[in-house]
Design a protein around this motif. Structure first.
Motif, PDB file in Angstrom:
ATOM      1  N   CYS A  26       0.863  -1.175   0.000  1.00 33.40           N
ATOM      2  CA  CYS A  26       0.000   0.000   0.000  1.00 33.40           C
ATOM      3  C   CYS A  26       0.905   1.232   0.000  1.00 33.40           C
ATOM      4  O   CYS A  26       1.820   1.324   0.816  1.00 33.40           O
ATOM      5  CB  CYS A  26      -0.879  -0.005   1.246  1.00 33.40           C
ATOM      6  SG  CYS A  26      -1.699   1.572   1.548  1.00 33.40           S
ATOM      7  N   CYS A  37       0.391   3.254   3.603  1.00 30.27           N
ATOM      8  CA  CYS A  37       0.839   2.756   4.919  1.00 30.27           C
ATOM      9  C   CYS A  37       1.901   1.668   4.803  1.00 30.27           C
ATOM     10  O   CYS A  37       2.367   1.162   5.829  1.00 30.27           O
ATOM     11  CB  CYS A  37      -0.365   2.252   5.712  1.00 30.27           C
ATOM     12  SG  CYS A  37      -1.008   0.699   5.074  1.00 30.27           S
ATOM     13  N   CYS A  68      -6.056  -2.701   0.688  1.00 38.29           N
ATOM     14  CA  CYS A  68      -5.191  -2.597   1.865  1.00 38.29           C
ATOM     15  C   CYS A  68      -6.014  -2.906   3.114  1.00 38.29           C
ATOM     16  O   CYS A  68      -6.951  -2.172   3.429  1.00 38.29           O
ATOM     17  CB  CYS A  68      -4.594  -1.192   1.971  1.00 38.29           C
ATOM     18  SG  CYS A  68      -3.670  -0.996   3.515  1.00 38.29           S
ATOM     19  N   ASN A  88      -5.251  -2.567   6.104  1.00 34.29           N
ATOM     20  CA  ASN A  88      -4.992  -1.581   7.149  1.00 34.29           C
ATOM     21  C   ASN A  88      -5.773  -0.283   6.899  1.00 34.29           C
ATOM     22  O   ASN A  88      -6.491   0.208   7.766  1.00 34.29           O
ATOM     23  CB  ASN A  88      -3.484  -1.320   7.218  1.00 34.29           C
ATOM     24  CG  ASN A  88      -3.101  -0.471   8.396  1.00 34.29           C
ATOM     25  OD1 ASN A  88      -3.689  -0.588   9.476  1.00 34.29           O
ATOM     26  ND2 ASN A  88      -2.127   0.398   8.197  1.00 34.29           N
ATOM     27  N   CYS A  89      -5.657   0.257   5.676  1.00 34.75           N
ATOM     28  CA  CYS A  89      -6.379   1.499   5.328  1.00 34.75           C
ATOM     29  C   CYS A  89      -7.838   1.220   4.984  1.00 34.75           C
ATOM     30  O   CYS A  89      -8.612   2.170   4.843  1.00 34.75           O
ATOM     31  CB  CYS A  89      -5.733   2.194   4.134  1.00 34.75           C
ATOM     32  SG  CYS A  89      -4.031   2.672   4.392  1.00 34.75           S
TER      33      CYS A  89
HETATM   34 ZN   LIG Z   1      -2.691   1.071   3.552  1.00 36.69          ZN
END
Ligand SMILES: [Zn+2]
Length: 323
Positions: A235, A238, A252, A254-255
């Protein structure tokens, strides 16, 4: 003025360093050292860029040329590197930029440059730019003589970050960036030492003999094992490895955002840092796709095919990244 500007291998090295640092799995022992190296390189390039911008903003005499970040051959197969060369009918000038602010002290024996605080405590010690310039000048003079050019080079150290100079040990060829334009303009008005024909022969000889410094794959160059790097697509926000929930989308975790396919960046990172070759099988594993799609992904890179059949690989010629 037609400025010959070779896209610098220095910029490719910065790309490679950034990608190694982004792709370290966890805390690697080399992380800090490489982060420092990246910082120094970026700051050096920023200084050279300021010098180039100043040169490009001058109406230089006809036939003048500016070269940036080139390597020329020495005897025995080695090369010497020059940051910025200005060639004009009135002479040749090598420019060594130092992009360091603060309080500076220059010493000649041993040749060193110190950055100090108000109490004189040394914050940073590095090679003295005069010694680096002298080395470049000696090499350039040798190269010129060896190629039949009877002209010597001049040299200047250009301070591009407006430092305070506290100690300097001799009458040195050191200037601040703001003085560069007027010095070059005055130099341009001096009597000619190179005829138009000789100027052309000289710039052609430099173009033909210069070899970009391409120390890739860079992970090997800096002693980082490829298995310590994360190879999945990352990504860009991040740096978390991306998932591929369907055959066409990247996500992603995480995002919580979907992404455009990160093919170009992932492959360039791989070529610059760990290997100049990739097979279609490796490419299809990397992007979780079939081999036909993998071939299509590799196509825009203009790779050279090595070998035949299923074991054939595709090879990156680093020189083409400079064109
Ligand atoms: Zn990310």
């Amino acid at each position: 003025m037609a400025a010959v500007k070779v896209k610098s291998s220095a910029l490719l090295i910065v790309d490679a360093l950034e990608s190694i640092i982004e792709r370290f799995r966890g805390n690697h022992e080399k992380r800090q050292e490489l982060e420092q190296q990246l910082y120094n390189r970026k700051s050096g390039i920023a200084g050279e860029q300021k010098v180039l911008d100043a040169l490009y903003s001058i109406q230089l005499p006809r036939g003048s040329r500016v070269f940036w970040d080139i390597s020329l051959p020495l005897p025995g197969g080695s090369f010497f590197q020059v940051d910025v060369i200005l060639i004009m009918p009135s002479g040749i000038l090598l420019l060594e930029s130092k992009n360091i602010g603060g309080r500076l002290r220059f010493y000649s024996k041993p040749s060193e440059l110190h950055k100090v605080d108000e109490n004189g405590t040394i914050l940073l010690a590095m090679d003295c730019p005069f010694a680096q310039l002298q080395d470049q000048k000696d090499n350039m003079d040798w190269w010129l003589a060896n190629n039949g050019f009877r002209v010597k080079t001049g040299g200047l150290v250009v301070l591009t970050a407006n430092p305070t100079i506290e100690a300097i040990s001799r009458n040195s060829n050191i200037i601040r960036l703001r003085e560069l334009r007027s010095i070059v303009r005055r130099m341009a008005e001096q009597p000619h030492v190179l005829s138009a024909e000789l100027l052309k022969t000289l710039t052609t000889a430099i173009q033909l003999q210069q070899r970009p410094y391409l120390p890739f794959p860079y992970a090997h160059h800096v002693g980082v094992e490829p298995e310590h790097l994360e190879w999945r697509p990352l990504c860009e926000l991040c740096l978390c490895p991306l998932d591929k929930p369907t055959s066409r989308s990247w996500f992603c975790p995480n995002c919580r955002m979907s992404h455009v396919p990160p093919y170009k960046k992932t492959l360039l990172d791989r070529f610059l840092t760990t290997s100049n070759q990739i097979t279609t099988a490796e490419c299809s594993r990397l992007f979780k796709c079939n081999e036909r799609t993998a071939l299509r992904i590799l196509e825009p890179f203009n790779l050279t095919r090595i070998g035949n059949g299923p074991s054939s690989a595709y090879q990156m010629e680093y020189l083409q990244l400079l064109e």
